[in-house]
Design an enzyme around this catalytic site. Structure first.
Site, PDB file in Angstrom:
ATOM      1  N   LYS A  68     -15.810  -9.611   0.899  1.00 55.65           N
ATOM      2  CA  LYS A  68     -16.102  -8.557   1.884  1.00 55.65           C
ATOM      3  C   LYS A  68     -17.543  -8.059   1.788  1.00 55.65           C
ATOM      4  O   LYS A  68     -18.127  -7.661   2.784  1.00 55.65           O
ATOM      5  CB  LYS A  68     -15.120  -7.392   1.734  1.00 55.65           C
ATOM      6  CG  LYS A  68     -13.693  -7.772   2.150  1.00 55.65           C
ATOM      7  CD  LYS A  68     -12.760  -6.568   2.090  1.00 55.65           C
ATOM      8  CE  LYS A  68     -11.332  -6.975   2.434  1.00 55.65           C
ATOM      9  NZ  LYS A  68     -10.402  -5.829   2.443  1.00 55.65           N
ATOM     10  N   ASN A  89     -14.499  -6.468   6.661  1.00 59.74           N
ATOM     11  CA  ASN A  89     -13.339  -7.369   6.687  1.00 59.74           C
ATOM     12  C   ASN A  89     -13.238  -8.102   8.023  1.00 59.74           C
ATOM     13  O   ASN A  89     -12.343  -8.914   8.206  1.00 59.74           O
ATOM     14  CB  ASN A  89     -12.032  -6.623   6.400  1.00 59.74           C
ATOM     15  CG  ASN A  89     -11.568  -5.812   7.587  1.00 59.74           C
ATOM     16  OD1 ASN A  89     -12.372  -5.341   8.380  1.00 59.74           O
ATOM     17  ND2 ASN A  89     -10.266  -5.637   7.710  1.00 59.74           N
ATOM     18  N   ASP A 105     -10.112  -1.917   7.826  1.00 61.09           N
ATOM     19  CA  ASP A 105      -9.184  -1.356   6.837  1.00 61.09           C
ATOM     20  C   ASP A 105      -9.117   0.166   6.989  1.00 61.09           C
ATOM     21  O   ASP A 105      -8.044   0.768   6.863  1.00 61.09           O
ATOM     22  CB  ASP A 105      -9.634  -1.689   5.409  1.00 61.09           C
ATOM     23  CG  ASP A 105      -9.500  -3.173   5.089  1.00 61.09           C
ATOM     24  OD1 ASP A 105      -8.590  -3.821   5.640  1.00 61.09           O
ATOM     25  OD2 ASP A 105     -10.308  -3.679   4.280  1.00 61.09           O
ATOM     26  N   GLY A 127     -11.170   0.556  -6.677  1.00 59.18           N
ATOM     27  CA  GLY A 127     -11.701  -0.765  -6.356  1.00 59.18           C
ATOM     28  C   GLY A 127     -12.129  -0.843  -4.897  1.00 59.18           C
ATOM     29  O   GLY A 127     -12.392   0.178  -4.245  1.00 59.18           O
ATOM     30  N   ASN A 148      -8.346   7.010 -11.272  1.00 61.15           N
ATOM     31  CA  ASN A 148      -8.400   5.586 -11.587  1.00 61.15           C
ATOM     32  C   ASN A 148      -8.174   5.391 -13.076  1.00 61.15           C
ATOM     33  O   ASN A 148      -8.534   6.242 -13.896  1.00 61.15           O
ATOM     34  CB  ASN A 148      -9.765   4.992 -11.191  1.00 61.15           C
ATOM     35  CG  ASN A 148      -9.738   3.471 -11.225  1.00 61.15           C
ATOM     36  OD1 ASN A 148      -8.831   2.855 -10.672  1.00 61.15           O
ATOM     37  ND2 ASN A 148     -10.710   2.858 -11.881  1.00 61.15           N
ATOM     38  N   ARG A 149      -7.554   4.235 -13.425  1.00 63.05           N
ATOM     39  CA  ARG A 149      -7.323   3.903 -14.835  1.00 63.05           C
ATOM     40  C   ARG A 149      -8.627   3.993 -15.617  1.00 63.05           C
ATOM     41  O   ARG A 149      -8.677   4.562 -16.702  1.00 63.05           O
ATOM     42  CB  ARG A 149      -6.739   2.487 -14.924  1.00 63.05           C
ATOM     43  CG  ARG A 149      -6.595   1.963 -16.316  1.00 63.05           C
ATOM     44  CD  ARG A 149      -5.997   0.586 -16.320  1.00 63.05           C
ATOM     45  NE  ARG A 149      -6.833  -0.412 -15.637  1.00 63.05           N
ATOM     46  CZ  ARG A 149      -6.558  -1.698 -15.580  1.00 63.05           C
ATOM     47  NH1 ARG A 149      -5.462  -2.151 -16.125  1.00 63.05           N
ATOM     48  NH2 ARG A 149      -7.366  -2.530 -14.964  1.00 63.05           N
ATOM     49  N   THR A 150      -9.695   3.434 -15.057  1.00 62.07           N
ATOM     50  CA  THR A 150     -11.018   3.528 -15.676  1.00 62.07           C
ATOM     51  C   THR A 150     -11.727   4.695 -14.991  1.00 62.07           C
ATOM     52  O   THR A 150     -12.233   4.564 -13.874  1.00 62.07           O
ATOM     53  CB  THR A 150     -11.804   2.215 -15.458  1.00 62.07           C
ATOM     54  OG1 THR A 150     -10.961   1.118 -15.863  1.00 62.07           O
ATOM     55  CG2 THR A 150     -13.099   2.199 -16.238  1.00 62.07           C
TER      56      THR A 150
HETATM   57  P1  NDP Z   1      -9.736  -4.309  -6.778  1.00 64.85           P
HETATM   58  O1  NDP Z   1      -9.619  -5.454  -7.721  1.00 64.85           O
HETATM   59  O2  NDP Z   1     -11.038  -4.043  -6.126  1.00 64.85           O
HETATM   60  O3  NDP Z   1      -9.279  -2.956  -7.528  1.00 64.85           O
HETATM   61  C1  NDP Z   1      -8.116  -2.970  -8.323  1.00 64.85           C
HETATM   62  C2  NDP Z   1      -7.740  -1.529  -8.672  1.00 64.85           C
HETATM   63  O4  NDP Z   1      -6.454  -1.578  -9.327  1.00 64.85           O
HETATM   64  C3  NDP Z   1      -8.703  -0.854  -9.639  1.00 64.85           C
HETATM   65  O5  NDP Z   1      -8.755   0.522  -9.362  1.00 64.85           O
HETATM   66  C4  NDP Z   1      -8.031  -1.112 -10.992  1.00 64.85           C
HETATM   67  O6  NDP Z   1      -8.362  -0.157 -11.979  1.00 64.85           O
HETATM   68  C5  NDP Z   1      -6.578  -0.955 -10.610  1.00 64.85           C
HETATM   69  N1  NDP Z   1      -5.673  -1.642 -11.527  1.00 64.85           N
HETATM   70  C6  NDP Z   1      -5.535  -2.981 -11.713  1.00 64.85           C
HETATM   71  N2  NDP Z   1      -4.593  -3.229 -12.645  1.00 64.85           N
HETATM   72  C7  NDP Z   1      -4.130  -2.023 -13.054  1.00 64.85           C
HETATM   73  C8  NDP Z   1      -3.165  -1.609 -13.999  1.00 64.85           C
HETATM   74  N3  NDP Z   1      -2.468  -2.497 -14.744  1.00 64.85           N
HETATM   75  N4  NDP Z   1      -2.933  -0.270 -14.164  1.00 64.85           N
HETATM   76  C9  NDP Z   1      -3.619   0.639 -13.427  1.00 64.85           C
HETATM   77  N5  NDP Z   1      -4.565   0.305 -12.525  1.00 64.85           N
HETATM   78  C10 NDP Z   1      -4.808  -1.009 -12.338  1.00 64.85           C
HETATM   79  O7  NDP Z   1      -8.580  -4.564  -5.702  1.00 64.85           O
HETATM   80  P2  NDP Z   1      -8.483  -4.019  -4.196  1.00 64.85           P
HETATM   81  O8  NDP Z   1      -8.911  -2.601  -4.163  1.00 64.85           O
HETATM   82  O9  NDP Z   1      -9.124  -4.977  -3.290  1.00 64.85           O
HETATM   83  O10 NDP Z   1      -6.893  -4.120  -3.941  1.00 64.85           O
HETATM   84  C11 NDP Z   1      -6.007  -3.204  -4.567  1.00 64.85           C
HETATM   85  C12 NDP Z   1      -4.600  -3.447  -4.042  1.00 64.85           C
HETATM   86  O11 NDP Z   1      -4.526  -3.206  -2.633  1.00 64.85           O
HETATM   87  C13 NDP Z   1      -4.117  -4.880  -4.228  1.00 64.85           C
HETATM   88  O12 NDP Z   1      -2.744  -4.817  -4.525  1.00 64.85           O
HETATM   89  C14 NDP Z   1      -4.339  -5.513  -2.872  1.00 64.85           C
HETATM   90  O13 NDP Z   1      -3.481  -6.602  -2.644  1.00 64.85           O
HETATM   91  C15 NDP Z   1      -3.997  -4.350  -1.966  1.00 64.85           C
HETATM   92  N6  NDP Z   1      -4.620  -4.425  -0.644  1.00 64.85           N
HETATM   93  C16 NDP Z   1      -3.802  -4.427   0.451  1.00 64.85           C
HETATM   94  C17 NDP Z   1      -4.329  -4.447   1.715  1.00 64.85           C
HETATM   95  C18 NDP Z   1      -3.412  -4.437   2.884  1.00 64.85           C
HETATM   96  O14 NDP Z   1      -3.840  -4.786   4.000  1.00 64.85           O
HETATM   97  N7  NDP Z   1      -2.172  -4.048   2.702  1.00 64.85           N
HETATM   98  C19 NDP Z   1      -5.793  -4.472   1.951  1.00 64.85           C
HETATM   99  C20 NDP Z   1      -6.571  -4.481   0.724  1.00 64.85           C
HETATM  100  C21 NDP Z   1      -5.994  -4.454  -0.527  1.00 64.85           C
HETATM  101  P3  NDP Z   1      -9.599  -0.384 -13.004  1.00 64.85           P
HETATM  102  O15 NDP Z   1     -10.841   0.060 -12.255  1.00 64.85           O
HETATM  103  O16 NDP Z   1      -9.260   0.484 -14.170  1.00 64.85           O
HETATM  104  O17 NDP Z   1      -9.622  -1.863 -13.347  1.00 64.85           O
END
Ligand code: NDP
Length: 286
Positions: A68, A89, A105, A127, A148-150
């Protein structure tokens, strides 16, 4: 913007991602009447591919993880949403060779909240998707808290886009009520986790939120949507997918999208794939 390609050829569309094989976007946009396909492209080839697609008759593409940012970078023009979110997107290819970038989005989320209370929200995650969601909610004047976790990533996000970073101490979890809770974490898709134990939530408290939105989706639904549906109004990740797709369709064609047909295609695809829908890395591609 009108479609590219020759005057007689049917314009082509697709979704560019890596991996992208499990995307439901082709079924969704084909149901709406588009010639739309999967376009798996590795990062080292994405820029050249995005520039080359119009020569093969493409009038527009969706772009998903992890491209993206690259999509925004190749565009000649970009909407305010795409620029401020820092990600596109949707690309539109003009007949004159221009590339326009947008982010559907953000309006896709807002479409699901029509008629719902919208004064305050808690966003889980920091994220790429959380950026679009925080931007969208801030654009309608919603007061947004981000956990956020982090925690440093939540702080960086609100520094840039506005809102307040939320921290949680002890076992109590998030205690503030809000009109909207949006889960933008990939927690439930993380194979090392189970349910929503990694989120600062107690299922018993989900009624504190008038609307619970979960961007994540998987066959059978997520634990969060199942638990929230017992207690409050829920928007699941498939509906978010449909709404962003409908807005991309409208940008490309200038026509209203057949949202019901798109929704039906997405939900049937999800059921058809059943348990087989489990991509490497555990992360479905929107
Ligand atoms: P990113 O990889 O950019 O971000 C992931 C996020 O999830 C971060 O905040 C990360 O935290 C957190 N995370 C990952 N694993 C864990 C865990 N075990 N416990 C707690 N937090 C966790 O992903 P995206 O933002 O692109 O996507 C996030 C979700 O949204 C996905 O499931 C994706 O499929 C969904 N999505 C759905 C869309 C739709 O159209 N329905 C559109 C876009 C996304 P940390 O920073 O601590 O790593």
């Amino acid at each position: 913007m009108s479609a590219g390609g020759s005057a007689t050829a049917r314009p082509r569309y697709g979704v560019v991602g890596w991996p992208v094989s499990h995307s439901r976007s082709p079924a969704m946009h084909q149901a709406a009447g588009l010639d739309y396909q999967l376009l798996p492209v590795p990062p080292e080839r994405v820029e050249a591919t995005l520039r080359a697609l119009p020569a093969s008759g493409f009038a527009g593409v969706n772009v998903t993880i992890p491209h993206k940012g690259a999509a925004l970078a190749v565009a000649d023009t970009a909407s305010v949403a795409a620029r401020e979110i820092g990600a596109a997107n949707t690309l539109l290819y003009a007949p004159d060779g221009g590339i326009a970038a947008d982010n559907t989005d953000a309006p896709g989320l807002l479409a699901t909240l029509t008629g719902r209370p919208q004064a305050s929200a808690i966003v889980l995650g920091a994220g790429g998707s959380a950026r679009a969601i925080v931007w969208a909610l801030r654009s309608i004047g919603c007061e947004v808290g981000v956990w956020n976790r982090t925690s440093a990533r939540a702080e960086a996000l609100v520094e840039e886009l506005g809102g307040t970073a939320l921290s949680v101490s002890g076992d109590s979890g998030l205690v503030e009520p809000a009109d909207i809770l949006v889960n933008c974490t990939a927690l439930e898709l993380d194979r090392s986790s189970s349910g929503i134990d990694g989120l600062p939530l107690s299922v018993d408290h989900l009624a504190r939120y008038a609307t619970v939105v979960d961007l994540a989706y998987k066959p059978g639904g997520t634990v969060l949507t199942a638990e929230a549906a017992k207690r409050t109004f829920v928007v699941d990740g498939l509906e978010i997918l449909v709404q962003q797709g409908a807005r991309s369709f409208e940008l490309w064609t200038g026509r209203p999208a057949d949202v019901a047909a798109m929704r039906s295609a997405v939900r049937n695809t999800a059921e058809d794939h059943g348990a087989a829908y489990d991509p490497p890395g555990g992360k479905p591609v929107p």
